[in-house]
Design a protein around this motif. Structure first.
Motif, PDB file in Angstrom:
ATOM      1  N   ASN A 199       0.793  -1.232   0.000  1.00  0.00           N
ATOM      2  CA  ASN A 199       0.000   0.000   0.000  1.00  0.00           C
ATOM      3  C   ASN A 199       0.825   1.282   0.000  1.00  0.00           C
ATOM      4  O   ASN A 199       0.294   2.364   0.269  1.00  0.00           O
ATOM      5  N   LYS A 216       0.974   2.679  -6.120  1.00  0.00           N
ATOM      6  CA  LYS A 216      -0.252   2.565  -6.911  1.00  0.00           C
ATOM      7  C   LYS A 216      -1.245   3.677  -6.528  1.00  0.00           C
ATOM      8  O   LYS A 216      -0.873   4.707  -5.963  1.00  0.00           O
ATOM      9  N   SER A 256      -4.491   3.281  -4.874  1.00  0.00           N
ATOM     10  CA  SER A 256      -5.563   2.997  -3.919  1.00  0.00           C
ATOM     11  C   SER A 256      -5.896   4.272  -3.145  1.00  0.00           C
ATOM     12  O   SER A 256      -5.082   5.196  -3.045  1.00  0.00           O
ATOM     13  N   ASN A 266      -3.257   4.795  -0.483  1.00  0.00           N
ATOM     14  CA  ASN A 266      -1.972   5.362  -0.900  1.00  0.00           C
ATOM     15  C   ASN A 266      -2.107   6.799  -1.362  1.00  0.00           C
ATOM     16  O   ASN A 266      -1.204   7.609  -1.134  1.00  0.00           O
ATOM     17  N   ASP A 297      -3.311   2.599 -13.046  1.00  0.00           N
ATOM     18  CA  ASP A 297      -3.399   1.523 -12.058  1.00  0.00           C
ATOM     19  C   ASP A 297      -4.483   0.555 -12.513  1.00  0.00           C
ATOM     20  O   ASP A 297      -5.670   0.852 -12.424  1.00  0.00           O
ATOM     21  N   THR A 304      -7.082  -0.757  -9.529  1.00  0.00           N
ATOM     22  CA  THR A 304      -7.929   0.098  -8.702  1.00  0.00           C
ATOM     23  C   THR A 304      -9.014   0.724  -9.564  1.00  0.00           C
ATOM     24  O   THR A 304      -8.708   1.344 -10.585  1.00  0.00           O
ATOM     25  N   GLU A 313     -12.997   4.553  -6.968  1.00  0.00           N
ATOM     26  CA  GLU A 313     -12.171   4.666  -5.760  1.00  0.00           C
ATOM     27  C   GLU A 313     -11.155   5.799  -5.899  1.00  0.00           C
ATOM     28  O   GLU A 313     -10.950   6.588  -4.956  1.00  0.00           O
TER      29      GLU A 313
END
Length: 323
Positions: free
Chosen positions: A95, A98, A100, A103, A129, A132, A136
């Motif tokens: 984490n 990327k 997310s 992150n 990414d 993901t 999100e």
């Protein structure tokens, strides 16, 4: 200095973008400070970096150098449109890379600390990414915008369909989405003309070319070879050998126009309607001042046609898919 809007946004940025990847890697901190001061003196207000940049100083090192430059005051932060990027892993722990939501939150706060500022003007996704979902990503960015930590979102190294998908997801959420895309684009590498540029223009996304001199191949490499006892070696030699005929024709044409090849390469990008401004990544003050010369180069229709003849990437434009 010449200025334009960043994509469809109301943000005014300089037609040259100061790339800082060499700060902490090729340029020492004191030299980096001098280059940034010179950029402001020349009217360059658009600075680009990334959380992974740092070279020998390690990931985050370049942002820290910029932060210490901002800390000197004198309106340095206020005069700068600051762009940074996230995506690459900052360490081996899960984490910490990327896109997310976790992150994005952590990486943004870490960049703000290193840059010694409370907001990022342009926060960019350094890579797509694939793991993901866009809902999100956009939810996390909406929170960052609401908190005042980010003003605009941008992308880098996206395909045309990535831009289209990202914008459609943003529209569903009544969110602005992307205003810029950083792509490899220069006279030798024109593949983004196939789909990325049309997608960007359709969605009001400004193109920010990186590697505008294609690793130095378009920057007068033949003259440097002649004037130096050091010969081009390794991958650089392979690339030069593969494109030597084009590079020679380009150098001759630059002489005919009375300019340096690097000035022509940058000026050509500035003449492309989709381009906001190319990223120049100087290691020295001399490289910075030479890049600024491109703003004074005007290429008429005949000159642009000649460059298309030497570097015929334009033939991949979308209209050539069909009759």
């Amino acid at each position: 200095m010449q200025y334009t809007h960043l994509g469809r946004s109301g943000l005014t940025v300089s037609r040259l973008v100061l790339g800082t990847m060499n700060f902490g890697m090729e340029a020492e901190e004191a030299d980096s400070f001098r280059i940034m001061d010179a950029a402001h003196e020349a009217g360059v207000n658009f600075f680009d970096t990334a959380n992974r940049y740092g070279g020998k100083t390690g990931p985050g090192g370049t942002e820290s150098i910029i932060g210490r430059w901002f800390a000197q005051g004198g309106g340095r932060r206020e005069k700068t449109v600051l762009a940074t990027k996230l995506y690459g892993d900052m360490d081996e722990w899960p984490n910490n890379g990327k896109l997310s939501a976790l992150n994005i939150r952590r990486a943004l706060d870490a960049s703000l600390r290193r840059l010694q500022t409370d907001y990022i003007d342009l926060y960019q996704f350094h890579h797509i990414d694939r793991g993901t979902p866009w809902d999100e990503i956009w939810q996390a960015m909406e929170v960052a915008v609401q908190q005042g930590k980010v003003l605009y979102a941008g992308s880098s190294n996206f395909a045309g369909w990535h831009l289209a998908t990202a914008q459609e997801a943003a529209r569903r959420r009544d969110f602005t989405g992307l205003v810029s895309e950083q792509s490899l684009y220069n006279l030798l590498e024109r593949s983004i003309e196939l789909e990325v540029i049309p997608a960007a223009q359709h969605n009001g996304i400004g193109i920010i070319p990186w590697s505008p001199l294609h690793g130095g191949l378009l920057g007068g490499v033949l003259k440097k070879e002649r004037d130096s006892s050091r010969r081009t070696t390794g991958r650089a030699k392979e690339a030069l050998d593969a494109h030597r005929e084009q590079i020679e024709r380009d150098a001759d044409f630059a002489d005919e126009l009375g300019h340096e090849p690097g000035d022509i390469a940058l000026a050509w990008l500035l003449h492309q309607p989709a381009v906001t401004g190319p990223i120049i990544g100087p290691r020295t003050m001399e490289q910075f001042t030479s890049a600024v010369r491109a703003l004074d180069v005007h290429l008429d229709a005949d000159a642009l046609a000649k460059l298309d003849e030497i570097f015929p990437g334009h033939r991949t434009a979308p209209e050539d898919y069909a009759w």
